[in-house]
Design an enzyme around this catalytic site. Structure first.
Site, PDB file in Angstrom:
ATOM      1  N   LYS A  27     -14.681  13.612  11.525  1.00  0.00           N
ATOM      2  CA  LYS A  27     -14.980  12.332  12.208  1.00  0.00           C
ATOM      3  C   LYS A  27     -16.360  11.752  12.585  1.00  0.00           C
ATOM      4  O   LYS A  27     -17.217  12.540  12.995  1.00  0.00           O
ATOM      5  CB  LYS A  27     -14.134  12.310  13.477  1.00  0.00           C
ATOM      6  CG  LYS A  27     -13.897  10.878  14.089  1.00  0.00           C
ATOM      7  CD  LYS A  27     -12.813  10.990  15.172  1.00  0.00           C
ATOM      8  CE  LYS A  27     -12.468   9.508  15.755  1.00  0.00           C
ATOM      9  NZ  LYS A  27     -12.337   8.397  15.019  1.00  0.00           N
ATOM     10  N   PHE A  51      -0.139   2.483  15.902  1.00  0.00           N
ATOM     11  CA  PHE A  51       1.293   2.447  16.079  1.00  0.00           C
ATOM     12  C   PHE A  51       2.187   3.678  16.781  1.00  0.00           C
ATOM     13  O   PHE A  51       3.158   3.679  16.985  1.00  0.00           O
ATOM     14  CB  PHE A  51       1.848   2.196  14.739  1.00  0.00           C
ATOM     15  CG  PHE A  51       1.784   0.675  14.174  1.00  0.00           C
ATOM     16  CD1 PHE A  51       2.672  -0.132  14.961  1.00  0.00           C
ATOM     17  CD2 PHE A  51       0.808   0.251  13.350  1.00  0.00           C
ATOM     18  CE1 PHE A  51       2.798  -1.462  14.526  1.00  0.00           C
ATOM     19  CE2 PHE A  51       0.915  -1.097  13.190  1.00  0.00           C
ATOM     20  CZ  PHE A  51       1.833  -1.912  13.714  1.00  0.00           C
ATOM     21  N   GLY A  72       0.819  -1.056  -0.137  1.00  0.00           N
ATOM     22  CA  GLY A  72       0.115   0.076   0.201  1.00  0.00           C
ATOM     23  C   GLY A  72       0.752   1.134   0.007  1.00  0.00           C
ATOM     24  O   GLY A  72       0.449   2.256   0.570  1.00  0.00           O
ATOM     25  N   HIS A  99     -11.451  15.440  18.147  1.00  0.00           N
ATOM     26  CA  HIS A  99     -10.895  15.305  16.667  1.00  0.00           C
ATOM     27  C   HIS A  99     -11.572  16.296  15.848  1.00  0.00           C
ATOM     28  O   HIS A  99     -12.556  17.108  16.155  1.00  0.00           O
ATOM     29  CB  HIS A  99     -11.483  13.779  16.340  1.00  0.00           C
ATOM     30  CG  HIS A  99     -10.602  12.697  16.748  1.00  0.00           C
ATOM     31  ND1 HIS A  99     -10.767  12.407  18.501  1.00  0.00           N
ATOM     32  CD2 HIS A  99      -9.612  12.066  16.257  1.00  0.00           C
ATOM     33  CE1 HIS A  99      -9.817  11.154  18.576  1.00  0.00           C
ATOM     34  NE2 HIS A  99      -9.046  11.210  17.559  1.00  0.00           N
TER      35      HIS A  99
HETATM   36  P1  NAD Z   1      -5.349   5.066   2.301  1.00  0.00           P
HETATM   37  O1  NAD Z   1      -6.764   4.655   1.684  1.00  0.00           O
HETATM   38  O2  NAD Z   1      -4.736   6.440   1.921  1.00  0.00           O
HETATM   39  O3  NAD Z   1      -4.074   4.074   1.682  1.00  0.00           O
HETATM   40  C1  NAD Z   1      -4.326   2.598   1.429  1.00  0.00           C
HETATM   41  C2  NAD Z   1      -3.594   2.228   0.126  1.00  0.00           C
HETATM   42  O4  NAD Z   1      -3.590   0.811   0.076  1.00  0.00           O
HETATM   43  C3  NAD Z   1      -4.484   2.920  -1.027  1.00  0.00           C
HETATM   44  O5  NAD Z   1      -3.608   3.325  -2.023  1.00  0.00           O
HETATM   45  C4  NAD Z   1      -4.896   1.464  -1.744  1.00  0.00           C
HETATM   46  O6  NAD Z   1      -5.291   1.501  -3.043  1.00  0.00           O
HETATM   47  C5  NAD Z   1      -3.923   0.621  -1.336  1.00  0.00           C
HETATM   48  N1  NAD Z   1      -4.582  -0.753  -1.472  1.00  0.00           N
HETATM   49  C6  NAD Z   1      -5.560  -1.602  -0.994  1.00  0.00           C
HETATM   50  N2  NAD Z   1      -5.496  -2.803  -1.137  1.00  0.00           N
HETATM   51  C7  NAD Z   1      -4.085  -2.920  -1.590  1.00  0.00           C
HETATM   52  C8  NAD Z   1      -3.587  -4.158  -1.867  1.00  0.00           C
HETATM   53  N3  NAD Z   1      -4.126  -5.463  -1.965  1.00  0.00           N
HETATM   54  N4  NAD Z   1      -2.077  -4.235  -2.528  1.00  0.00           N
HETATM   55  C9  NAD Z   1      -1.683  -2.939  -2.541  1.00  0.00           C
HETATM   56  N5  NAD Z   1      -2.146  -1.993  -2.101  1.00  0.00           N
HETATM   57  C10 NAD Z   1      -3.414  -1.914  -1.640  1.00  0.00           C
HETATM   58  O7  NAD Z   1      -5.296   4.418   3.814  1.00  0.00           O
HETATM   59  P2  NAD Z   1      -4.599   5.105   5.039  1.00  0.00           P
HETATM   60  O8  NAD Z   1      -4.867   6.137   5.725  1.00  0.00           O
HETATM   61  O9  NAD Z   1      -3.136   4.851   4.424  1.00  0.00           O
HETATM   62  O10 NAD Z   1      -4.884   3.701   6.019  1.00  0.00           O
HETATM   63  C11 NAD Z   1      -4.486   2.418   5.544  1.00  0.00           C
HETATM   64  C12 NAD Z   1      -5.105   1.361   6.831  1.00  0.00           C
HETATM   65  O11 NAD Z   1      -4.288   1.746   7.653  1.00  0.00           O
HETATM   66  C13 NAD Z   1      -6.613   1.606   7.172  1.00  0.00           C
HETATM   67  O12 NAD Z   1      -7.020   0.301   7.418  1.00  0.00           O
HETATM   68  C14 NAD Z   1      -6.342   2.678   8.080  1.00  0.00           C
HETATM   69  O13 NAD Z   1      -7.480   2.421   9.338  1.00  0.00           O
HETATM   70  C15 NAD Z   1      -5.185   1.976   8.831  1.00  0.00           C
HETATM   71  N6  NAD Z   1      -4.438   2.863  10.128  1.00  0.00           N
HETATM   72  C16 NAD Z   1      -3.619   2.330  10.920  1.00  0.00           C
HETATM   73  C17 NAD Z   1      -3.034   3.109  11.794  1.00  0.00           C
HETATM   74  C18 NAD Z   1      -2.256   2.578  12.976  1.00  0.00           C
HETATM   75  O14 NAD Z   1      -1.550   3.140  13.472  1.00  0.00           O
HETATM   76  N7  NAD Z   1      -2.254   1.108  13.020  1.00  0.00           N
HETATM   77  C19 NAD Z   1      -2.904   4.416  11.536  1.00  0.00           C
HETATM   78  C20 NAD Z   1      -3.522   4.994  10.324  1.00  0.00           C
HETATM   79  C21 NAD Z   1      -4.251   4.127   9.477  1.00  0.00           C
END
Ligand code: NAD
Length: 258
Positions: free
Chosen positions: A146, A111, A7, A142
């Site tokens: 949200k 994280f 991603g 927030h």
């Molecule tokens: P985003 O939509 O900006 O990015 C996700 C990217 O992954 C997109 O570009 C999408 O096209 C791509 N993608 C989807 N399926 C894919 C695959 N099979 N292979 C390759 N790429 C793929 O979203 P984001 O804000 O970056 O968040 C992504 C995820 O992370 C969400 O589930 C969000 O809730 C989570 N998140 C977690 C934390 C944490 O601290 N754990 C923090 C922020 C976001």
């Protein structure tokens, strides 16, 4: 250490790639969907199996629908996994657990090292401060977009307080006070949500007693704290035995899930 990013075109993926380069580790490259535009100058892999073969660890912020595939291919390749994707169904979580029997996996819904420290401290404060004397209240603020309240992190803080008190969180949770609510119930864990502007995420845990207040506040200013924590987890995974680890493990603290 070669770190891949699943991603890499996403909001988190881009920041993770920047953070990897900042640590001096090798950015193996990343995957993205066909319509995505990845950052310039990175190796774009056709799919997760190709990335898994080229990396020692893959940091994954994609979509819950990818999780089962990623679990299978990363476990098959023996590649460690830092999983930040949220919204997993039970069946996805089972796939993560199965992968963790074969490779080392760090999974966290948040994280940010700071939030994970707050969770650990919330549990300890909950254990140390008796519910009869110290009223626990959690305030989150927030941005105006949200849609859920209280925030997931606010709820995690409340759960940590309840855990510290050896109490059932569901029975203690109180939110949305309005009108004639009656007096505060002893042991209740209260929530107040403020929404406005473009605040990334502020959380305060307050313990209010008759003669003193203790407040613990975390403020996130941008997503980079999540990316930095995920890269820290990736580096921590070097030579780790298979298992499902949390950010608390990475931070060397008592195990608690964010
Ligand atoms: P985003 O939509 O900006 O990015 C996700 C990217 O992954 C997109 O570009 C999408 O096209 C791509 N993608 C989807 N399926 C894919 C695959 N099979 N292979 C390759 N790429 C793929 O979203 P984001 O804000 O970056 O968040 C992504 C995820 O992370 C969400 O589930 C969000 O809730 C989570 N998140 C977690 C934390 C944490 O601290 N754990 C923090 C922020 C976001």
């Amino acid at each position: 250490m070669k770190i891949g990013v699943a991603g890499i075109a996403g909001r988190m993926g881009r920041l993770v790639a920047e953070e990897i380069l900042g640590t001096g580790a090798v950015l193996a490259g990343g995957t993205c969907l066909p319509d995505d535009v990845p950052p310039a100058g990175i190796s774009r892999f056709s799919d997760i199996s190709a990335l898994a073969a080229a990396a020692d660890v893959v940091v994954d912020f994609t979509h819950a629908l990818s999780v089962r595939d990623h679990a299978a291919f990363l476990a098959g390749a023996g590649t460690a996994w830092v999983l930040g994707t949220t919204g997993l169904a039970d069946v996805d979580q089972e796939a993560v657990a199965a992968a963790a029997r074969r490779v080392a996996v760090v999974q966290a819904a948040n994280f940010s090292p700071g939030v994970n420290l707050v969770l650990a401290m919330a549990e300890r404060l909950g254990a140390a401060l008796p519910a009869e004397a110290y009223d626990a209240e959690i305030i989150d603020m927030h941005h105006r977009q949200k849609v859920d309240a209280p925030s997931g992190t606010a709820l995690a803080i409340g759960e940590a307080v309840a855990r510290g008190r050896g109490a059932d969180f569901a029975g203690l949770r109180v939110g949305g006070r309005d009108g004639h609510t009656g007096a505060r119930r002893t042991g209740a864990i209260g929530f107040s949500a403020i929404r406005g502007g473009q605040v990334v995420g502020d959380h305060t845990l307050l313990f209010a007693a008759a003669d003193e207040h203790i407040a613990l506040t975390h403020r996130a200013f941008d997503r980079r704290s999540f990316a930095r924590g995920a890269v820290r987890a990736a580096l921590w995974l070097r030579d780790r035995p298979p298992g499902l680890y949390s950010m608390m493990d990475v931070l060397g603290m008592e195990r608690t899930r964010a």
